[in-house]
Design a protein around this motif. Structure first.
Motif, short mmCIF file in Angstrom:
data_model
loop_
_atom_site.label_atom_id
_atom_site.label_comp_id
_atom_site.label_asym_id
_atom_site.label_seq_id
_atom_site.Cartn_x
_atom_site.Cartn_y
_atom_site.Cartn_z
N MET A 123 39.03 41.03 34.15
CA MET A 123 40.28 41.45 33.51
C MET A 123 41.48 40.99 34.32
SD MET A 123 39.32 45.33 32.33
CE MET A 123 37.84 45.64 31.36
N THR A 124 42.52 40.59 33.60
CA THR A 124 43.76 40.18 34.26
C THR A 124 44.70 41.37 34.39
OG1 THR A 124 44.81 39.63 32.15
CG2 THR A 124 43.53 37.88 33.24
N GLY A 125 45.83 41.13 35.03
CA GLY A 125 46.79 42.20 35.23
C GLY A 125 47.28 42.81 33.93
N ASP A 171 45.63 43.08 31.14
CA ASP A 171 44.57 43.92 30.59
C ASP A 171 44.54 45.27 31.31
OD1 ASP A 171 43.46 41.94 28.77
OD2 ASP A 171 42.69 40.93 30.55
N THR A 185 43.88 39.09 27.53
CA THR A 185 42.98 37.96 27.75
C THR A 185 41.51 38.37 27.73
OG1 THR A 185 43.11 38.26 30.16
CG2 THR A 185 44.72 36.76 29.14
N ASP A 186 41.19 39.57 28.16
CA ASP A 186 39.80 40.00 28.21
C ASP A 186 39.36 40.47 26.82
OD1 ASP A 186 37.55 41.01 30.36
OD2 ASP A 186 37.66 42.33 28.61
#
Length: 202
Positions: free
Chosen positions: A56-58, A60, A172-173
């Motif tokens: 996961m990105t920030g 998310d 993104t996730d």
């Protein structure tokens, strides 16, 4: 006319309960976590791989943190009124929301913990229901509780739907996007159903 509206409400409620159960179950793309906080055996085992959320990105993680804070408020709203509502079908809807969002909150917290982030890492102030609105619910007269709940919870769930749709544009996730998709769907349906209740007319 009233009986027709009541039949339509019951049919819509049945359809929404299906959506709520789907959101609560999480579907195949959501990591399974143990939701039993008091030692009650869980039907689903916790994932063995603690790195399930490391992709996961920030953005998310920010969504999950904000969604956790928003859901905590939803549960507070429900608990303020669940034993005071007059409309039996409204009580059924509120009970379903409580069950579903309790599960969603457990999922969000678990994903955040797997990523080493606190559910309270981001300030939720300004994105939820304010203390004045909670006070309205807390102090609403018996004959006014249904109408006040419809107004407050309707706005609250609309904000959740808006937050979820925004994440669908930026997230993104795919697991988190799937959660956002289901939140947007269920909250939008709830807002429409709340607006259709007789008490919504004041």
């Amino acid at each position: 006319m009233r009986s027709v509206a009541s039949r339509r409400w019951r049919a819509a409620l049945a359809a929404l309960l299906v959506v709520l159960l789907a959101v609560g179950c999480g579907g195949p793309s959501v990591p399974a976590v143990d939701h039993a906080p008091t030692g009650t055996p869980s039907a689903v085992a916790a994932p063995e791989t603690p790195s399930a959320a490391t992709g996961m990105t920030g953005i998310d993680l920010l969504f999950l943190s904000m969604m956790a804070g928003h859901t905590e408020q939803t549960l507070e709203i429900v608990r303020l009124v669940r034993d005071r509502l007059v409309d039996g079908e409204l009580r059924t809807l509120v009970a379903a929301i409580e069950v579903t969002e309790t599960d969603e909150l457990a999922d969000a917290r678990a994903w955040l913990a797997q990523a080493g982030r606190s559910a309270r890492a981001d300030d939720h102030t300004g994105h939820g229901t304010g203390p004045d609105q909670l006070a309205r619910l807390r102090h609403a007269a018996p004959g006014e509780v249904d109408a006040v709940l419809i107004e407050v919870l309707g706005a609250h769930q609309q904000a959740a739907a808006d937050l979820a749709r925004a994440h669908l544009e930026a997230g993104t996730d795919e697991r988190v996007r799937d959660l956002a998709r289901r939140v947007a769907q269920s909250r939008t349906a709830q807002v429409a159903m709340l607006a259709a209740r007789p008490a919504a007319d004041g």
